[in-house]
Design a protein around this motif. Sequence first.
Motif, PDB file in Angstrom:
ATOM      1  N   LEU A   7       0.835  -1.195   0.000  1.00  0.00           N
ATOM      2  CA  LEU A   7       0.000   0.000   0.000  1.00  0.00           C
ATOM      3  C   LEU A   7       0.874   1.251   0.000  1.00  0.00           C
ATOM      4  O   LEU A   7       2.016   1.222   0.490  1.00  0.00           O
ATOM      5  N   GLU A   9       0.389   3.738   1.799  1.00  0.00           N
ATOM      6  CA  GLU A   9       0.516   4.117   3.208  1.00  0.00           C
ATOM      7  C   GLU A   9       0.011   2.964   4.070  1.00  0.00           C
ATOM      8  O   GLU A   9      -1.051   2.403   3.808  1.00  0.00           O
ATOM      9  N   GLU A  10       0.770   2.602   5.070  1.00  0.00           N
ATOM     10  CA  GLU A  10       0.383   1.497   5.941  1.00  0.00           C
ATOM     11  C   GLU A  10      -0.940   1.797   6.644  1.00  0.00           C
ATOM     12  O   GLU A  10      -1.172   2.907   7.116  1.00  0.00           O
ATOM     13  N   LYS A  11      -1.816   0.775   6.707  1.00  0.00           N
ATOM     14  CA  LYS A  11      -3.064   0.882   7.453  1.00  0.00           C
ATOM     15  C   LYS A  11      -2.857   0.240   8.824  1.00  0.00           C
ATOM     16  O   LYS A  11      -2.175  -0.780   8.951  1.00  0.00           O
ATOM     17  N   VAL A  12      -3.469   0.830   9.843  1.00  0.00           N
ATOM     18  CA  VAL A  12      -3.275   0.341  11.211  1.00  0.00           C
ATOM     19  C   VAL A  12      -4.624   0.213  11.909  1.00  0.00           C
ATOM     20  O   VAL A  12      -5.441   1.133  11.881  1.00  0.00           O
ATOM     21  N   PHE A  13      -4.844  -0.961  12.516  1.00  0.00           N
ATOM     22  CA  PHE A  13      -6.019  -1.177  13.362  1.00  0.00           C
ATOM     23  C   PHE A  13      -5.568  -1.114  14.816  1.00  0.00           C
ATOM     24  O   PHE A  13      -4.610  -1.787  15.199  1.00  0.00           O
ATOM     25  N   TYR A  20      -1.420  -2.768  18.094  1.00  0.00           N
ATOM     26  CA  TYR A  20      -1.659  -2.346  16.716  1.00  0.00           C
ATOM     27  C   TYR A  20      -1.597  -3.555  15.790  1.00  0.00           C
ATOM     28  O   TYR A  20      -0.796  -4.463  15.999  1.00  0.00           O
ATOM     29  N   HIS A  22      -0.921  -4.179  11.840  1.00  0.00           N
ATOM     30  CA  HIS A  22      -0.339  -3.450  10.712  1.00  0.00           C
ATOM     31  C   HIS A  22      -0.675  -4.138   9.396  1.00  0.00           C
ATOM     32  O   HIS A  22      -0.452  -5.340   9.242  1.00  0.00           O
ATOM     33  N   VAL A  23      -1.180  -3.372   8.440  1.00  0.00           N
ATOM     34  CA  VAL A  23      -1.462  -3.891   7.105  1.00  0.00           C
ATOM     35  C   VAL A  23      -0.655  -3.097   6.092  1.00  0.00           C
ATOM     36  O   VAL A  23      -0.887  -1.896   5.911  1.00  0.00           O
ATOM     37  N   ARG A  24       0.275  -3.789   5.450  1.00  0.00           N
ATOM     38  CA  ARG A  24       1.118  -3.139   4.451  1.00  0.00           C
ATOM     39  C   ARG A  24       0.859  -3.687   3.049  1.00  0.00           C
ATOM     40  O   ARG A  24       1.200  -3.048   2.060  1.00  0.00           O
ATOM     41  N   LYS A  26      -1.368  -4.792  -0.098  1.00  0.00           N
ATOM     42  CA  LYS A  26      -2.639  -4.431  -0.728  1.00  0.00           C
ATOM     43  C   LYS A  26      -3.601  -5.620  -0.739  1.00  0.00           C
ATOM     44  O   LYS A  26      -4.804  -5.454  -0.549  1.00  0.00           O
ATOM     45  N   TRP A  29      -5.399  -5.868   2.567  1.00  0.00           N
ATOM     46  CA  TRP A  29      -6.383  -4.777   2.671  1.00  0.00           C
ATOM     47  C   TRP A  29      -7.604  -5.062   1.793  1.00  0.00           C
ATOM     48  O   TRP A  29      -8.746  -4.833   2.212  1.00  0.00           O
TER      49      TRP A  29
END
Length: 432
Positions: A7, A9-13, A20, A22-24, A26, A29
């Motif tokens: 991605l 930009e990294e997505k964070v839950f 946290y 971390h989703v890097r 695609k 996601w």
Amino acid sequence: MYFGGQLDEEKVFKDPVHRYIHVRDKMIWDLIGTKEFQRLRRIKQLGTTYLTFHGAEHSRFNHSLGVYEIIRRIIDDVFVGRDHWDHSERLLCLCAALLHDLGHGPFSHSFEKVFRLDHEDFTRAIILGDTEVNAALRQVDDDFPRRVAEVIAKTYPNKLVVSLISSQIDADRMDYLLRDAYYTGVSYGYFDMERILRVMRPREDQVVIKRSGMHAVEDYIMSRYQMYWQVYFHPVTRSAEVILTKILHRAKKLYEDGYSFQTKPVHFLSFFAGNVALDDYLALDESIILFYFQQWQEEQDPILRDLCRRFVRRRLFKYTEFHPTNDQMAKLIELTGLFRKAGIDPDYYLVVDSSSDLPYDFYRPGEEGERLPIYLLMPNGELRELSRESVLVDAISGKRRTDHKLYFPADFLEDLSAKRTVKKAILEILKG
């Protein structure tokens, strides 16, 4: 060739267990955004346990993200650059971790028992069928969904990959122990996961643990043992499960008998008929089941009406210890007759429920449910099975614990004032 990559930009839950997630990638996601994965928000991780531990409202969505995060940390922080680890398997592992519970239905195991379904079959069907999940996975290549399904089904050729998600010390168990302990508010399920992750090492066929981490693994196994008996097999939770299954059994029988429902069970029709299509399965979640239970509190059928009121209003069955010996079975037969005399249908109001667990076992070839053991990596490079080194684990290894309870509606017995002789006989047997 898959070009989805990372991605921008990294997505964070934000997560209460792992802080946290971390989703890097695609792909991850994209999978999280599918309707089949979002459905897991509407499936509780612990089924009816919320009626015992009021905080246990977390979902399989929470848990699936947690398993993904543990696998991501193992692969990206612990295994990277080590022998025996093929980094080309990274995305496959992450997808299998995220999707491992995709096929769970509402109230999971209780629901499966009534309709003779297997959530693993539906996990496979969702991954391989005409779904948004399948379309996302096929961005890698047309064969990628099959490989993901094989990892979850434990048939993938690379056993190391399988062991990360399904073994006696895997990411699935580590997350659900910590997560379930957090949401139920108990301390039994906590163990030092950080230490275990640090001492995990890849080997050709499975994950092994450095000898220096043995005590952390002992703690993990004892935590699992305590969680099963203090939380997962809690008798009050089991009482709620008994009522839940009896509601579904009663609704199915009424439908088969041609009963005219005030609130017709539209969403259950294919389940009652035994020809469940994937779309039917995905359309049924716990919010819909609870809607029917709410409505069926006013049904004409007295059994369905009563059972639904019990579940919705938490008026659960009481229980007594039960041991399936010849003497106890004879008493159960006598009780069944007395219940019928009292006008209480024993098929719905007198239920024996059993729970059983085997906290750890070593490999026993040819035996039912054979298990791969946890291996310790010794300083000299030798692998030793855990119970050979741990006195604590050796003490519980291979020992199955089983618990039996007899469930019944105590309030019905209290109302038997007009049938005092029958009531007295029933109470004497239950007390004995």
